[in-house]
Design an enzyme around this catalytic site. Structure first.
Site, PDB file in Angstrom:
ATOM      1  N   LYS A 111      -1.887  -6.158  -4.039  1.00  0.00           N
ATOM      2  CA  LYS A 111      -1.872  -6.999  -2.838  1.00  0.00           C
ATOM      3  C   LYS A 111      -3.068  -7.954  -2.761  1.00  0.00           C
ATOM      4  CE  LYS A 111      -1.161  -2.860  -1.082  1.00  0.00           C
ATOM      5  NZ  LYS A 111      -1.070  -1.647  -0.275  1.00  0.00           N
ATOM      6  N   GLU A 135       7.356  -8.191  -5.790  1.00  0.00           N
ATOM      7  CA  GLU A 135       8.168  -7.403  -4.858  1.00  0.00           C
ATOM      8  C   GLU A 135       7.449  -6.144  -4.386  1.00  0.00           C
ATOM      9  OE1 GLU A 135      10.495  -6.806  -2.409  1.00  0.00           O
ATOM     10  OE2 GLU A 135      11.793  -7.967  -3.707  1.00  0.00           O
ATOM     11  N   GLY A 140       7.187  -1.174  -0.444  1.00  0.00           N
ATOM     12  CA  GLY A 140       7.549  -0.182  -1.475  1.00  0.00           C
ATOM     13  C   GLY A 140       8.900  -0.484  -2.095  1.00  0.00           C
ATOM     14  N   GLY A 193      -1.048  11.725  -0.422  1.00  0.00           N
ATOM     15  CA  GLY A 193      -1.208  10.583  -1.329  1.00  0.00           C
ATOM     16  C   GLY A 193      -0.630   9.279  -0.808  1.00  0.00           C
ATOM     17  N   GLU A 196      -4.331   4.555   1.320  1.00  0.00           N
ATOM     18  CA  GLU A 196      -5.094   3.789   0.336  1.00  0.00           C
ATOM     19  C   GLU A 196      -6.325   4.614  -0.054  1.00  0.00           C
ATOM     20  OE1 GLU A 196      -4.193   0.433  -0.766  1.00  0.00           O
ATOM     21  OE2 GLU A 196      -2.410   1.292   0.131  1.00  0.00           O
ATOM     22  N   LYS A 211      -0.049  -7.326   3.933  1.00  0.00           N
ATOM     23  CA  LYS A 211       1.378  -7.458   3.601  1.00  0.00           C
ATOM     24  C   LYS A 211       2.032  -8.559   4.439  1.00  0.00           C
ATOM     25  CE  LYS A 211       1.703  -2.593   2.238  1.00  0.00           C
ATOM     26  NZ  LYS A 211       1.829  -1.236   2.783  1.00  0.00           N
TER      27      LYS A 211
END
Ligand code: HSE
Length: 332
Positions: A111, A135, A140, A193, A196, A211
């Site tokens: 990102k 993408e 996700g 998990g 970040e 995003k």
């Protein structure tokens, strides 16, 4: 199609596993992690590399690094899936720029460079005649970039509203459903998990804001930056606020919104009726797109995860394979 993969975290390993399991016509000719790299123009042995990474914590030769792969491996597409650095975008930005300058396509989940240098990267890709596909940077497994750029081509995108951070959504869901405190829910999200490496990116709303910038630049072809987003996170939200919402048959979700005509680019917790389409549970993401021709479309899906993010990367790789069937990018 030959690919070189930079990054062997959860996303990189997921991509390797799926390439190994599925017969996609993709050969991995190089991999690199933060400590080492491995190159073989005939194709690396994916199972052995994954095993080496699991046992020793690195994938190849410690005298080699990511830039050796970018400049020295034999590949058509660079898959850049190293961790995001939202500040400078580095080292991913240099990896991507160098690969494109050398005539290679790029697919990334990173990102940092896409949110910071989108316009510059897109110009270089056009100049060099290569694809830059991203993408996996947003949502996700949800094919939001394909939807905006291909599926809804010709539409005017009037607004985008989305739950773009799985960690925050998981925390809000757990606080509301189980009465967990913010700290307990964040700990769970980290253990699973989703968060970040630095979870303040999630809970302070920076990750969904990044995003949102990527989505806004995709639809507006502008040079918006993280600094252009008005951001409020969920880190100060209390269980009392969620209880009050519940009394009104509502709940709270962290909503990212882009309304180009009104200059709105914002991430903030919102009170929504329980039945609202953006009230999704756990780590799910949800994105509503308002358009002039197609009306309103909402996509819901897994916003993070190894194989889920690999789905987005593989979709981009196969798009490039089909778009450039018969041609190969320059190989060193
Ligand atoms: N930390 C991110 C999230 C990962 O929770 O949504 C996917 O970008």
């Amino acid at each position: 199609m030959r690919v070189a993969i930079l990054g062997m975290g959860s996303v990189g390993r997921g991509v390797l596993q799926m390439i190994e399991e599925k017969n996609l016509g993709i050969t991995v000719t190089a991999v690199a992690d933060s400590k080492s790299a491995l190159m073989d123009r005939d194709g690396i042995r994916i199972e052995e590399v994954l095993e080496a990474k699991r046992i020793h914590g690195f994938c190849g030769d410690k005298s080699l690094g990511a830039m050796d792969v970018v400049t020295g491996a034999a590949y058509d597409v660079l898959v850049e899936v190293t961790p995001t650095n939202a500040g400078t975008g580095e080292p991913a930005l240099t990896h991507i720029l160098t690969a494109m300058e050398r005539g290679h396509h790029v697919v990334t989940s990173n990102k940092g460079p896409i949110s910071r240098e989108f316009s510059r990267l897109r110009s270089i890709a056009a100049e060099k005649g290569v694809q830059l596909r991203y993408e996996a940077t947003v949502g996700g497994a949800i094919p939001i970039i394909h939807t905006l750029t291909q599926g809804l081509a010709g539409n005017r995108i009037l607004a985008i509203f989305g739950v773009l951070n799985g960690t925050c959504n998981f925390i809000l869901t757990r606080m509301a459903a189980e009465g967990l405190t913010y700290e307990q829910a964040l700990l769970e999200a980290r253990e699973m998990g989703y968060a970040e490496a630095d979870p303040t990116y999630d809970v302070k709303g920076i990750d969904p804001a990044i995003k949102l910038v990527i989505l806004a630049n995709t639809i507006c072809r502008e040079t918006l930056k993280l600094e252009d987003v008005e951001i409020t996170g969920i880190d100060l939200l209390t269980n009392d606020a969620l209880r009050l919402a519940e009394e009104q048959h509502c709940t709270i979700r962290l909503i990212a919104e882009a309304i180009p005509d009104r200059g709105i680019l914002r991430v903030a917790p919102r009170l929504l009726p329980i039945s609202h389409p953006l009230v999704v549970e756990g780590t799910l993401n949800a994105i509503t797109i308002e358009t002039d021709m197609a009306g309103e479309i909402t996509l819901i899906g897994k916003g993070a995860g190894s194989v889920e993010t690999a789905s987005a990367i593989i979709g981009d790789l196969l798009y490039i394979r089909d778009a450039h069937a018969g041609s190969h990018s320059k190989t060193t």
